[in-house]
Design an enzyme around this catalytic site. Structure first.
Site, PDB file in Angstrom:
ATOM      1  N   GLU A  63      -6.069  11.405   5.530  1.00  0.00           N
ATOM      2  CA  GLU A  63      -6.147  12.253   6.720  1.00  0.00           C
ATOM      3  C   GLU A  63      -5.206  11.768   7.816  1.00  0.00           C
ATOM      4  O   GLU A  63      -4.613  12.571   8.538  1.00  0.00           O
ATOM      5  CB  GLU A  63      -7.583  12.278   7.250  1.00  0.00           C
ATOM      6  N   GLY A  86      -0.407   1.729   0.071  1.00  0.00           N
ATOM      7  CA  GLY A  86       0.609   2.357   0.905  1.00  0.00           C
ATOM      8  C   GLY A  86       1.982   2.476   0.279  1.00  0.00           C
ATOM      9  O   GLY A  86       2.954   2.752   0.989  1.00  0.00           O
ATOM     10  N   PRO A 141      -4.117   2.776  -9.756  1.00  0.00           N
ATOM     11  CA  PRO A 141      -5.525   3.118  -9.516  1.00  0.00           C
ATOM     12  C   PRO A 141      -5.739   3.585  -8.076  1.00  0.00           C
ATOM     13  O   PRO A 141      -5.085   3.115  -7.147  1.00  0.00           O
ATOM     14  CB  PRO A 141      -6.267   1.797  -9.779  1.00  0.00           C
TER      15      PRO A 141
END
Length: 420
Positions: free
Chosen positions: A62, A308, A266
């Site tokens: 988000e 990230g 994963p």
């Protein structure tokens, strides 16, 4: 009222356990540390600007979607203080690059925590990304006449049907306190209407307006150059039970393309070590990104056990398979990979992103694989036909480009309804 009271009492009874759980060390995730009291409304806040906007984005996904909106809103309203909350520490990390926002961890949904937060911040409006709705937040904002606008809102058919079993509870606790809902598409809007939430607009998805990190893209290109001409595919954001399928698919693929390389990523960091054990159990040669092990000609699986860096690994891949779609999870967001001009494959469970998947499929940039045994066959075809793969990736990119503009529509509707 009675439902919120019961909900709140249960929440307070569970508070000691919640505090313990939130403070448990989590591998690959930073702890709240000294900032944990922010979750309970205890923090210092000072601001010289008269107008403050509260923007809430739960976690990494988000927040990444919200950042282009936050930048554009700040550009158009530079005199407004933007207070951005996240629930997770990984979401907070995404905001470090924005030096013009104030980050606070979101208050837990307890009346005292929300009261302290609102008393200190005194926001003029609350923007919530996607669907993070908490009864005590909404009730407190309504009492203080703080408008609450749901941005980039989505509501799956499954969730809608669940809420429809107790429509009055949903509406009284949540829906009646929403000033406006800006939906990603017409299907989401119709689902909110079925729950009697009628003040809606369709803006499109902000995720189409994403900003790809240029440094990650550069590093991904460098990694691809290091690998050389080897065919590379990625199984992205995988869940429990999917890893075994992808490893079996890769072993079949190696029979036809012996130098093929799999990036296995994963979804949840707590599974990194267990997935590594699965790779070893399948007798596949592995390198782990977290330990900076080099990819050698003998490496068959590269475990993406960092946070990230999915864009980096997408950039270094030739074909992308979106995880969470072979297990009944609902799939994950294919937009970043499509924006990088990658050909996309996805399994039969994609209801979390149904519209974008079907639109990409119609645009011939994504294929839905309904049977597990067909995965290795389609991968083989694409990896052995680079021109076909590139053409498919180009179609995916063109679709994303044609759907830009959700952020501009969102800000237009906000400015028409809220005077800053």
């Amino acid at each position: 009222m009675i439902f919120r009271l019961i909900y709140t009492v249960i929440g307070y009874l569970a508070l000691p356990l919640i505090i313990i759980i939130l403070n448990l060390p989590k591998k690959h995730k930073p702890s709240y540390g000294w900032r944990f009291p922010e979750l309970l409304g205890f923090f210092k806040f000072s601001c010289s600007k008269n107008t403050r906007i509260w923007i809430h984005s739960v976690s990494v996904g988000e927040t990444i979607a919200a950042i282009p909106f936050i930048k554009k809103y700040h550009e158009m309203h530079p005199d407004v203080e933007l207070v951005v909350t996240t629930t997770t520490t990984t979401g907070a990390q995404q905001l470090k690059k924005l030096n013009f926002v104030t980050h606070i961890y979101a208050p837990l949904d307890y009346p005292h925590a929300v009261y302290l937060f609102l008393k200190k911040v005194r926001p003029k409006v609350l923007f919530i990304m996607e669907r993070e709705l908490w009864p005590n937040w909404l009730n407190a904002c309504q009492k203080r006449q703080i408008p609450v606008i749901l941005l980039n809102a989505r509501l799956s058919e499954r969730s809608c049907q669940k809420y429809q079993k107790m429509p009055s509870v949903f509406y009284n606790l949540l829906g009646s306190n929403l000033s406006m809902v800006l939906c990603q598409n017409s299907k989401d809007e119709s689902r909110f209407h079925r729950l009697n939430v009628l003040n809606t607009k369709v803006t499109g998805s902000m995720k189409y307006d994403l900003e790809l990190n240029p440094e990650l893209c550069r590093q991904g290109t460098a990694l691809k150059n290091e690998i050389g001409t080897r065919p590379v595919w990625i199984a992205a954001s995988t869940h429990e039970t999917e890893d075994e399928i992808f490893l079996l698919v890769h072993k079949r693929l190696l029979d036809k393309i012996p130098n093929a390389l799999l990036f296995l990523v994963p979804r949840h960091p707590e599974r990194f070590d267990s997935v590594a054990q699965k790779i070893k159990k399948e007798n596949l040669t592995m390198a782990r990104r977290s330990t900076k092990e080099p990819i050698t000609p003998e490496t068959q699986v590269y475990l993406g056990d960092t946070l990230g860096e999915l864009i980096l690994l997408y950039q270094a891949s030739d074909v992308v398979f979106i995880g969470g779609s072979l297990a009944d999870i609902g799939g994950h967001n294919p937009i970043e990979a499509a924006a990088l001009s990658k050909p996309l494959l996805i399994g039969p469970y994609y209801y979390n992103f149904e519209e974008v998947v079907l639109n990409l499929n119609e645009a011939k940039g994504l294929e839905i694989i309904s049977e597990n045994e067909n995965i290795s066959q389609r991968l083989t075809e694409l990896l052995l036909s680079p021109d076909q793969a590139k053409a498919m990736g180009k179609q995916a990119f063109n679709f994303i480009e044609s759907n830009h503009g959700a952020i501009d529509k969102t800000i237009k509707y906000i400015d028409e309804s809220i005077e800053i």
